[in-house]
Design a protein around this motif. Sequence first.
Motif, PDB file in Angstrom:
ATOM      1  N   UNK A 271      21.296  18.997  27.826  1.00 29.56           N
ATOM      2  CA  UNK A 271      22.697  18.876  27.441  1.00 29.56           C
ATOM      3  C   UNK A 271      22.742  18.713  25.923  1.00 29.56           C
ATOM      4  N   UNK A 272      23.464  19.572  25.215  1.00 28.71           N
ATOM      5  CA  UNK A 272      23.487  19.466  23.749  1.00 28.71           C
ATOM      6  C   UNK A 272      24.041  18.109  23.308  1.00 28.71           C
ATOM      7  N   UNK A 273      23.492  17.574  22.233  1.00 23.50           N
ATOM      8  CA  UNK A 273      23.948  16.285  21.716  1.00 23.50           C
ATOM      9  C   UNK A 273      25.425  16.364  21.319  1.00 23.50           C
ATOM     10  N   UNK A 274      25.904  17.586  21.017  1.00 27.43           N
ATOM     11  CA  UNK A 274      27.318  17.754  20.652  1.00 27.43           C
ATOM     12  C   UNK A 274      28.237  17.322  21.791  1.00 27.43           C
ATOM     13  N   UNK A 275      27.763  17.463  23.029  1.00 21.73           N
ATOM     14  CA  UNK A 275      28.563  17.045  24.191  1.00 21.73           C
ATOM     15  C   UNK A 275      28.790  15.537  24.124  1.00 21.73           C
ATOM     16  N   UNK A 276      27.706  14.820  23.855  1.00 27.39           N
ATOM     17  CA  UNK A 276      27.802  13.357  23.721  1.00 27.39           C
ATOM     18  C   UNK A 276      28.737  12.994  22.568  1.00 27.39           C
ATOM     19  N   UNK A 277      28.582  13.701  21.447  1.00 26.01           N
ATOM     20  CA  UNK A 277      29.403  13.363  20.274  1.00 26.01           C
ATOM     21  C   UNK A 277      30.888  13.611  20.530  1.00 26.01           C
ATOM     22  N   UNK A 278      31.207  14.688  21.238  1.00 23.92           N
ATOM     23  CA  UNK A 278      32.623  14.959  21.572  1.00 23.92           C
ATOM     24  C   UNK A 278      33.189  13.867  22.482  1.00 23.92           C
ATOM     25  N   UNK A 279      32.366  13.404  23.406  1.00 26.85           N
ATOM     26  CA  UNK A 279      32.826  12.335  24.310  1.00 26.85           C
ATOM     27  C   UNK A 279      33.128  11.065  23.519  1.00 26.85           C
ATOM     28  N   UNK A 280      32.232  10.767  22.589  1.00 26.69           N
ATOM     29  CA  UNK A 280      32.423   9.565  21.771  1.00 26.69           C
ATOM     30  C   UNK A 280      33.729   9.627  20.988  1.00 26.69           C
ATOM     31  N   UNK A 281      33.995  10.794  20.402  1.00 29.07           N
ATOM     32  CA  UNK A 281      35.229  10.970  19.619  1.00 29.07           C
ATOM     33  C   UNK A 281      36.441  10.784  20.538  1.00 29.07           C
ATOM     34  N   UNK A 282      36.388  11.407  21.715  1.00 33.42           N
ATOM     35  CA  UNK A 282      37.522  11.324  22.652  1.00 33.42           C
ATOM     36  C   UNK A 282      37.735   9.892  23.124  1.00 33.42           C
ATOM     37  N   UNK A 283      36.630   9.194  23.328  1.00 31.32           N
ATOM     38  CA  UNK A 283      36.714   7.834  23.842  1.00 31.32           C
ATOM     39  C   UNK A 283      37.340   6.896  22.800  1.00 31.32           C
ATOM     40  N   UNK A 284      37.000   7.120  21.526  1.00 31.14           N
ATOM     41  CA  UNK A 284      37.485   6.240  20.457  1.00 31.14           C
ATOM     42  C   UNK A 284      38.954   6.481  20.150  1.00 31.14           C
TER      43      UNK A 284
END
Length: 286
Positions: A271-284
Motif C-alpha cells: 500500500x503506497x505511503x501516500x494512502x496513509x498520508x491522505x488518511x492522516x490529512x482527512x482525519x485532521x
Amino acid sequence: MHSTASDGTTPPQDLATLAKAAGVAAIALTDHDTTEGLPACAEACARQKIAFVPGIEVSADPGPPPGEPADSPIRRGTLHILGLFVRHDDPLLLAVRERMREARDSRNPAIVGKLNELGVSIRYEEVTTLAATQGTQIIGRPHIAQVLVEKGYVKSVQDAFARYLRQGAPAYVRRDRLPADEAIDAIHHAGGLAIMAHPVQLGAADPDDLEHRVIRLKELGLDGIETRHSDHTANLVARFEALAAKLNLLTTGGSDFHGSRKPVELGSQRVPMAVYERLQVAWRRP
Ligand code: AMP
Ligand code: ZN
C-alpha cells in the motif's frame, strides 16, 4: 491487522516487531469489535518507530439483499466497517464492544449446539478455555474452528469454515449486528474515519448494486473504502479504486493479517505511503 484481542494469534505488542521485520512502515490494528489491544500496540510501534493507526473493525448489518423489502430478515454477505484513528476509550465504542460481546455470547453456544447435532462432539467450554488462554473476550467462529482442528474433526481453519461455519453451512448461526448508521456514528464519535472493509465480502449482486450500497453508506457518513485487501484480485482493486474516485471517497489497504489463523502474510499488501498520508490529512480536517 488483528491481534489476540480478537481473533488474531499475535499479541498486540508483538505485531510491531513483526511489522518492522517485514519492512512495513505503517500498520493499523483493527480488531473485531474491540479496542482493547490498541494501547499495547501503540506503545510497541512507538518503540519500533512505525506509524500506528489505532482502529477497530465493527460488524455491521448489511441489510436485505436487492429486491427484498426493507424489513426483510434475509441477509447475504458481510459488512465490516473499519474505524481508523479512533480513541480507544471512547464510551460509544466501548458500548459497541459490550453489545457485540453479548451478541457473540448468545450465538456461539448455538453454533456448538448445531455441531453437536451433526455428531461433532465439542463442548462450548473448550472454546472459551482456548479464548481465555489467549486473553480475548471477543470469541468468534475462528476460535471454534481451531477447536475443531485440534480435535481432529477438520484439517484446517479454512476446512472448518467450508464444512461447518461459513454462511449457509450446516452449523452457521447468524449473530446480531450493529445497524450501519450506528457503527459509523460510534466511529465518528471516537474521532475516527469510517471505512468499508473488504467490499468484495459484501457479496453485491453486480457493480451497480455495490455502487448503490456504497452511496447509501456514504449518505450515512462513510468516509472511504478498503480497496487493497488479500481477498481482492488486481481487477477488483482497480474497480474499487475507480468507485472511490467517482464517489470522492478515501481509499485504504492492508493484508488483514490474523497470525496463523488465516493464510495471509504480514506485509503482503503493498500500500503506497501516500494512502496513509491522505488518511492522516482527512482525519485532521475539522
Ligand atoms: P465471527 O466474527 O465470529 O462471525 O467470525 C468472523 C471471522 O471469521 C472473520 O472476521 C474471518 O476472520 C473469519 N472467517 C470468516 N469466513 C471465513 C472463511 N471462509 N475461512 C476462514 N476464516 C473465515
Ligand atoms: Zn473483516
